[in-house]
Design a protein around this motif. Structure first.
Motif, mmCIF file in Angstrom:
data_model
loop_
_atom_site.group_PDB
_atom_site.id
_atom_site.type_symbol
_atom_site.label_atom_id
_atom_site.label_comp_id
_atom_site.label_asym_id
_atom_site.label_seq_id
_atom_site.Cartn_x
_atom_site.Cartn_y
_atom_site.Cartn_z
ATOM 1 N N GLU A 76 0.841 -1.206 0.000
ATOM 2 C CA GLU A 76 0.000 0.000 0.000
ATOM 3 C C GLU A 76 0.875 1.255 0.000
ATOM 4 O O GLU A 76 1.818 1.368 0.784
ATOM 5 C CB GLU A 76 -0.894 0.024 1.238
ATOM 6 C CG GLU A 76 -1.737 1.298 1.299
ATOM 7 C CD GLU A 76 -2.525 1.471 2.591
ATOM 8 O OE1 GLU A 76 -3.681 1.888 2.512
ATOM 9 O OE2 GLU A 76 -1.965 1.178 3.678
ATOM 10 N N GLY A 133 0.814 4.851 1.172
ATOM 11 C CA GLY A 133 0.102 5.792 2.044
ATOM 12 C C GLY A 133 -0.739 5.086 3.088
ATOM 13 O O GLY A 133 -1.938 4.864 2.882
ATOM 14 N N PHE A 134 -0.142 4.728 4.245
ATOM 15 C CA PHE A 134 -0.877 4.026 5.316
ATOM 16 C C PHE A 134 -1.931 4.940 5.943
ATOM 17 O O PHE A 134 -3.049 4.512 6.236
ATOM 18 C CB PHE A 134 0.129 3.550 6.377
ATOM 19 C CG PHE A 134 -0.475 2.879 7.565
ATOM 20 C CD1 PHE A 134 -1.323 1.793 7.432
ATOM 21 C CD2 PHE A 134 -0.179 3.329 8.860
ATOM 22 C CE1 PHE A 134 -1.877 1.161 8.547
ATOM 23 C CE2 PHE A 134 -0.713 2.699 9.979
ATOM 24 C CZ PHE A 134 -1.568 1.622 9.818
ATOM 25 N N GLY A 135 -1.567 6.195 6.164
ATOM 26 C CA GLY A 135 -2.510 7.205 6.661
ATOM 27 C C GLY A 135 -3.276 6.769 7.893
ATOM 28 O O GLY A 135 -2.689 6.434 8.931
ATOM 29 N N GLY A 165 -4.994 4.082 8.153
ATOM 30 C CA GLY A 165 -5.032 2.622 8.273
ATOM 31 C C GLY A 165 -6.391 2.037 7.898
ATOM 32 O O GLY A 165 -6.639 0.850 8.126
ATOM 33 N N ILE A 204 3.599 1.799 3.195
ATOM 34 C CA ILE A 204 4.615 2.831 3.376
ATOM 35 C C ILE A 204 3.960 4.158 3.737
ATOM 36 O O ILE A 204 2.889 4.496 3.203
ATOM 37 C CB ILE A 204 5.502 2.964 2.106
ATOM 38 C CG1 ILE A 204 6.686 3.901 2.357
ATOM 39 C CG2 ILE A 204 4.710 3.403 0.885
ATOM 40 C CD1 ILE A 204 7.794 3.756 1.321
ATOM 41 N N LEU A 232 5.147 8.268 4.954
ATOM 42 C CA LEU A 232 6.193 9.248 5.263
ATOM 43 C C LEU A 232 5.866 10.061 6.514
ATOM 44 O O LEU A 232 6.761 10.439 7.266
ATOM 45 C CB LEU A 232 6.384 10.181 4.053
ATOM 46 C CG LEU A 232 7.473 11.239 4.167
ATOM 47 C CD1 LEU A 232 8.834 10.606 4.434
ATOM 48 C CD2 LEU A 232 7.536 12.094 2.906
ATOM 49 N N LEU A 240 9.377 7.877 -2.666
ATOM 50 C CA LEU A 240 10.277 8.420 -3.690
ATOM 51 C C LEU A 240 11.712 7.896 -3.528
ATOM 52 O O LEU A 240 12.467 7.861 -4.489
ATOM 53 C CB LEU A 240 10.265 9.948 -3.659
ATOM 54 C CG LEU A 240 8.873 10.566 -3.830
ATOM 55 C CD1 LEU A 240 8.945 12.071 -3.728
ATOM 56 C CD2 LEU A 240 8.247 10.143 -5.159
ATOM 57 N N ASP A 277 -2.662 4.708 -2.982
ATOM 58 C CA ASP A 277 -3.564 5.647 -2.300
ATOM 59 C C ASP A 277 -2.796 6.897 -1.845
ATOM 60 O O ASP A 277 -2.886 7.332 -0.697
ATOM 61 C CB ASP A 277 -4.222 4.939 -1.099
ATOM 62 C CG ASP A 277 -5.507 5.625 -0.656
ATOM 63 O OD1 ASP A 277 -5.993 6.526 -1.371
ATOM 64 O OD2 ASP A 277 -6.025 5.261 0.415
ATOM 65 N N ALA A 278 -2.052 7.472 -2.804
ATOM 66 C CA ALA A 278 -1.335 8.726 -2.529
ATOM 67 C C ALA A 278 -2.326 9.891 -2.574
ATOM 68 O O ALA A 278 -3.441 9.749 -3.091
ATOM 69 C CB ALA A 278 -0.259 8.926 -3.593
ATOM 70 N N PHE A 279 -1.924 11.036 -2.050
ATOM 71 C CA PHE A 279 -2.720 12.248 -2.257
ATOM 72 C C PHE A 279 -2.774 12.534 -3.759
ATOM 73 O O PHE A 279 -1.972 12.010 -4.538
ATOM 74 C CB PHE A 279 -2.104 13.431 -1.508
ATOM 75 C CG PHE A 279 -2.356 13.417 -0.016
ATOM 76 C CD1 PHE A 279 -3.642 13.263 0.490
ATOM 77 C CD2 PHE A 279 -1.307 13.575 0.888
ATOM 78 C CE1 PHE A 279 -3.875 13.254 1.867
ATOM 79 C CE2 PHE A 279 -1.527 13.575 2.262
ATOM 80 C CZ PHE A 279 -2.812 13.411 2.751
ATOM 81 N N MET A 320 4.320 11.929 -6.940
ATOM 82 C CA MET A 320 3.970 10.538 -6.597
ATOM 83 C C MET A 320 3.355 9.793 -7.790
ATOM 84 O O MET A 320 3.141 8.585 -7.725
ATOM 85 C CB MET A 320 2.942 10.516 -5.456
ATOM 86 C CG MET A 320 3.423 11.124 -4.161
ATOM 87 S SD MET A 320 4.638 10.095 -3.330
ATOM 88 C CE MET A 320 3.574 8.948 -2.448
HETATM 89 C C1 LIG Z 1 -4.692 9.768 0.565
HETATM 90 S S1 LIG Z 1 -3.737 9.600 2.030
HETATM 91 C C2 LIG Z 1 -3.773 7.871 2.393
HETATM 92 C C3 LIG Z 1 -5.000 7.330 2.937
HETATM 93 C C4 LIG Z 1 -4.778 6.025 3.627
HETATM 94 N N1 LIG Z 1 -4.589 4.923 2.711
HETATM 95 C C5 LIG Z 1 -5.928 5.820 4.560
HETATM 96 O O1 LIG Z 1 -6.690 4.852 4.384
HETATM 97 O O2 LIG Z 1 -6.064 6.637 5.455
HETATM 98 C C6 LIG Z 1 -2.079 9.686 1.385
HETATM 99 C C7 LIG Z 1 -1.015 9.262 2.387
HETATM 100 O O3 LIG Z 1 0.275 9.275 1.741
HETATM 101 C C8 LIG Z 1 1.228 9.755 2.667
HETATM 102 N N2 LIG Z 1 2.404 10.255 1.916
HETATM 103 C C9 LIG Z 1 2.593 11.495 1.407
HETATM 104 N N3 LIG Z 1 3.776 11.561 0.770
HETATM 105 C C10 LIG Z 1 4.342 10.318 0.864
HETATM 106 C C11 LIG Z 1 5.571 9.765 0.413
HETATM 107 N N4 LIG Z 1 6.442 10.490 -0.293
HETATM 108 N N5 LIG Z 1 5.833 8.471 0.709
HETATM 109 C C12 LIG Z 1 4.949 7.729 1.428
HETATM 110 N N6 LIG Z 1 3.761 8.215 1.883
HETATM 111 C C13 LIG Z 1 3.460 9.484 1.612
HETATM 112 C C14 LIG Z 1 0.469 10.836 3.406
HETATM 113 O O4 LIG Z 1 1.086 11.178 4.632
HETATM 114 C C15 LIG Z 1 -0.899 10.201 3.575
HETATM 115 O O5 LIG Z 1 -0.991 9.456 4.763
#
Ligand SMILES: C[S@@+](CC[C@H](N)C(=O)[O-])C[C@H]1O[C@@H](n2cnc3c(N)ncnc32)[C@H](O)[C@@H]1O
Length: 219
Positions: free
Chosen positions: A53, A55-57, A59, A81, A83, A137, A152-154, A162
């Motif tokens: 996955e 973007g854990f965000g 969860g 993953i 950040l 990245l 599931d990135a922004f 991304m």
């Molecule tokens: C759309 S949200 C994810 C939603 C998550 N899957 C959930 O169910 O809550 C995008 C996530 O990507 C993370 N993120 C942003 N930049 C990132 C990077 N360069 N590497 C990994 N994660 C990143 C953000 O912090 C955020 O938690």
């Protein structure tokens, strides 16, 4: 971090720096179930399934996948993953287990957030879990390892870095042959970047509020 109630009654978070919700404001649980469980996980009829996955965000995707694994008697390895990990105080405000009618999962849901980073944990007999505190990245997942990627990135508007050909090439390499990547986004430039990375693309009906979503195949 602002907690918002979406249209299906489930919470999401609002990231004020990026001016972006973590999920669809039309329904967080509804969207995660549609994009990642229905059109991702349920595409497979056999387990074990290895999931990566982005973007854990909160969860939420991990929680829904863990519940589905129990329901369908699947064996899942879930690697995610992130950040910018959220603090547990924020997670405790979210109403997911209550909205799903699985209050008994309140503990296991929090466990996903509380376990140590960068090592594997057997959460229950169906669900093995590892979270990586790094940027996608700079991180390269193990090649030819995963059947399924939850991307599931922004949004590409807020985080274009991304959604590039280079990132999708890394995702392509991480999948086994016949593996798939699913995402809520169907932007033409994203489709183009995926194709340049080697993927074949299916456009599917999106979650309520979105016309389309993408399922990309490594053939
Ligand atoms: C759309 S949200 C994810 C939603 C998550 N899957 C959930 O169910 O809550 C995008 C996530 O990507 C993370 N993120 C942003 N930049 C990132 C990077 N360069 N590497 C990994 N994660 C990143 C953000 O912090 C955020 O938690």
């Amino acid at each position: 971090m602002l907690v918002i109630t979406t249209q299906d009654g489930s919470h999401t978070l609002f990231n004020e720096t990026l001016n972006e919700f973590y999920h669809s404001d039309k329904g967080a649980i509804q969207e995660s179930k549609h994009v990642f469980v229905k059109d991702g996980l349920n595409y497979f009829s056999q387990s074990p399934i290895r999931i990566f996955e982005v973007g854990f965000g909160t969860g939420l995707n991990a929680l829904l996948t863990m519940l589905e694994a129990e329901k369908q008697n699947l064996s899942i390895y879930y690697e995610t993953i992130e950040l910018h990990p959220l603090v547990i105080e924020t997670i405790k405000e979210l109403n997911y287990t209550q909205q799903l009618g699985y209050e008994f999962c309140y503990g296991p849901y929090h466990t996903l957030h509380l376990v140590r980073w960068n090592e594997e944990h057997q959460i229950n007999k169906h669900f093995s879990f590892k979270k990586i505190n790094s940027s996608l990245l700079t991180y390269t997942p193990q090649p030819s390892c995963f059947e399924l990627i939850y991307f599931d990135a922004f949004s590409p508007e807020q985080q274009p870095e991304m959604w590039t050909k280079e990132v999708f090439r890394k995702m392509f390499d991480a999948l086994v042959r016949n593996g798939i990547l699913v995402t809520y986004c169907s932007k033409v430039s994203v489709q183009q970047a995926m194709k340049e990375a080697g993927f074949t693309i299916d456009k599917l009906p999106g979650a309520p509020g979105k016309r389309e979503m993408l399922r990309a195949h490594k053939k």
